[in-house]
Write an enzyme that holds these catalytic residues in place. Structure first.
Site, PDB file in Angstrom:
ATOM      1  N   SER A  85       0.862  -1.194   0.000  1.00 43.04           N
ATOM      2  CA  SER A  85       0.000   0.000   0.000  1.00 43.04           C
ATOM      3  C   SER A  85       0.887   1.229   0.000  1.00 43.04           C
ATOM      4  O   SER A  85       1.996   1.201   0.562  1.00 43.04           O
ATOM      5  CB  SER A  85      -0.859   0.014   1.268  1.00 43.04           C
ATOM      6  OG  SER A  85      -1.467   1.280   1.431  1.00 43.04           O
ATOM      7  N   TYR A 108      -1.609  -0.928  10.118  1.00 44.84           N
ATOM      8  CA  TYR A 108      -1.725  -1.411   8.725  1.00 44.84           C
ATOM      9  C   TYR A 108      -0.497  -0.980   7.923  1.00 44.84           C
ATOM     10  O   TYR A 108       0.107  -1.793   7.212  1.00 44.84           O
ATOM     11  CB  TYR A 108      -3.009  -0.821   8.131  1.00 44.84           C
ATOM     12  CG  TYR A 108      -3.241  -1.061   6.659  1.00 44.84           C
ATOM     13  CD1 TYR A 108      -3.781  -2.267   6.198  1.00 44.84           C
ATOM     14  CD2 TYR A 108      -2.965  -0.063   5.715  1.00 44.84           C
ATOM     15  CE1 TYR A 108      -4.022  -2.478   4.843  1.00 44.84           C
ATOM     16  CE2 TYR A 108      -3.204  -0.260   4.368  1.00 44.84           C
ATOM     17  CZ  TYR A 108      -3.737  -1.471   3.934  1.00 44.84           C
ATOM     18  OH  TYR A 108      -3.981  -1.669   2.595  1.00 44.84           O
ATOM     19  N   ALA A 109      -0.101   0.293   8.060  1.00 43.11           N
ATOM     20  CA  ALA A 109       1.071   0.808   7.325  1.00 43.11           C
ATOM     21  C   ALA A 109       2.328   0.048   7.753  1.00 43.11           C
ATOM     22  O   ALA A 109       3.186  -0.270   6.917  1.00 43.11           O
ATOM     23  CB  ALA A 109       1.242   2.303   7.565  1.00 43.11           C
TER      24      ALA A 109
END
Ligand code: NAD
Length: 250
Positions: free
Chosen positions: A142, A155-156
């Site tokens: 991402s 998430y990152a």
């Protein structure tokens, strides 16, 4: 001759937005597609649509967080469709929440799906690729991993970990004829993004902010991603490994 004729391609999260678009595109280019998803109904729908279109696809239930489920799905794929030529690690999950309001149990779930899940898939598939001295792995990370993203700290971190892991596996497995590359979507119109917008509280305002911040002036659509994914999986990329490409409108 089509680019992926007589190739077996596994796409995890193949029942979802980006995964479904990727499965359809591989099938149109001649691949036998294994649509892996923990949501078997969603995977069946994608596989059935591909077959109705004249392509080859089979759905497999696979929860990437569960090693037994991964091993079972990979074995069933080998039996049903033959040795795996291409693996696209696409299954993922996100939740919008400022970091200090998250619970460690949520980190565990994010890590299990977005990082450990991809590790299970590599561990299950790499030995076969190495033995055949051929394989292509494309990991879906991402832009959050590259530039950060408010409300997505864990998430990152998972996706950043996946980028570092990919670069390392690319080095470890280059001599076995296996390439590993990464595609980083930006905001893309899928169920995952809809959940993220809801979590952020004001979806319209968030969309405006995203759209303003993207040089090409719109968020992505699932069909924006397969071009880059299939490039890394193709013979055109046979001398490309350990690379990261954003598909995010700039
Ligand atoms: P999506 O929700 O449409 O699809 C995700 C799919 O993954 C679903 O079919 C879901 O059932 C499956 N899945 C979830 N957990 C799983 C598990 N444990 N085992 C197997 N399958 C599982 O989402 P999407 O936007 O198409 O996401 C695809 C990938 O793109 C993800 O890795 C996501 O992190 C990444 N991504 C998406 C965006 C975006 O804005 N949509 C942005 C950057 C990165």
């Amino acid at each position: 001759m089509q680019r992926f004729e007589s190739k077996t391609v596994v796409v995890t999260g193949g029942g979802g937005g980006i995964g479904g678009a990727t499965c359809r595109r591989f099938a149109r280019e001649g691949a036998r597609v294994a649509v892996h998803d923990m949501n078997l109904e969603a995977a069946e729908k994608v596989a059935a649509a591909i077959r109705a279109d004249g392509g080859q696809a089979q759905a497999f239930r696979c929860d990437i967080t569960d090693r037994a489920s991964v091993d079972q799905a990979v074995e069933a794929t080998l039996q049903g469709l033959g040795p795996i030529d291409v693996l696209v690690n696409n299954a993922g999950w996100d939740v919008f929440k400022p970091f200090t309001r998250t619970e460690p149990s949520q980190w565990d779930k994010l890590l299990a799906i977005n990082l450990t899940g991809a590790l299970h898939m590599h561990h299950a598939v790499l030995p076969g690729m190495a033995a055949r001295k051929a394989g292509r792995i494309v990991n879906i990370a991402s832009d959050a991993a590259r530039v950060g993203s408010s409300g997505e700290a864990v998430y990152a971190a998972c996706k950043g970990g996946l980028v570092a892991f990919s670069k390392t596996i690319a080095r470890e497995h280059a001599r076995h004829g296996v390439t590993v590359n990464v595609v980083c979507p930006g905001p893309t119109d899928t169920a995952l993004f809809a959940d993220y917008k809801e979590g952020a509280g004001n979806p319209e305002k968030l969309m405006e902010a995203f759209t303003r911040s993207i040089p090409l002036g719109r968020i992505g659509q699932p069909d924006d991603l397969p071009g880059a994914i299939l490039f890394f999986a193709s013979d055109d990329a046979s001398f490309v490994t350990g690379q990261v490409l954003s598909v995010s409108g700039g």
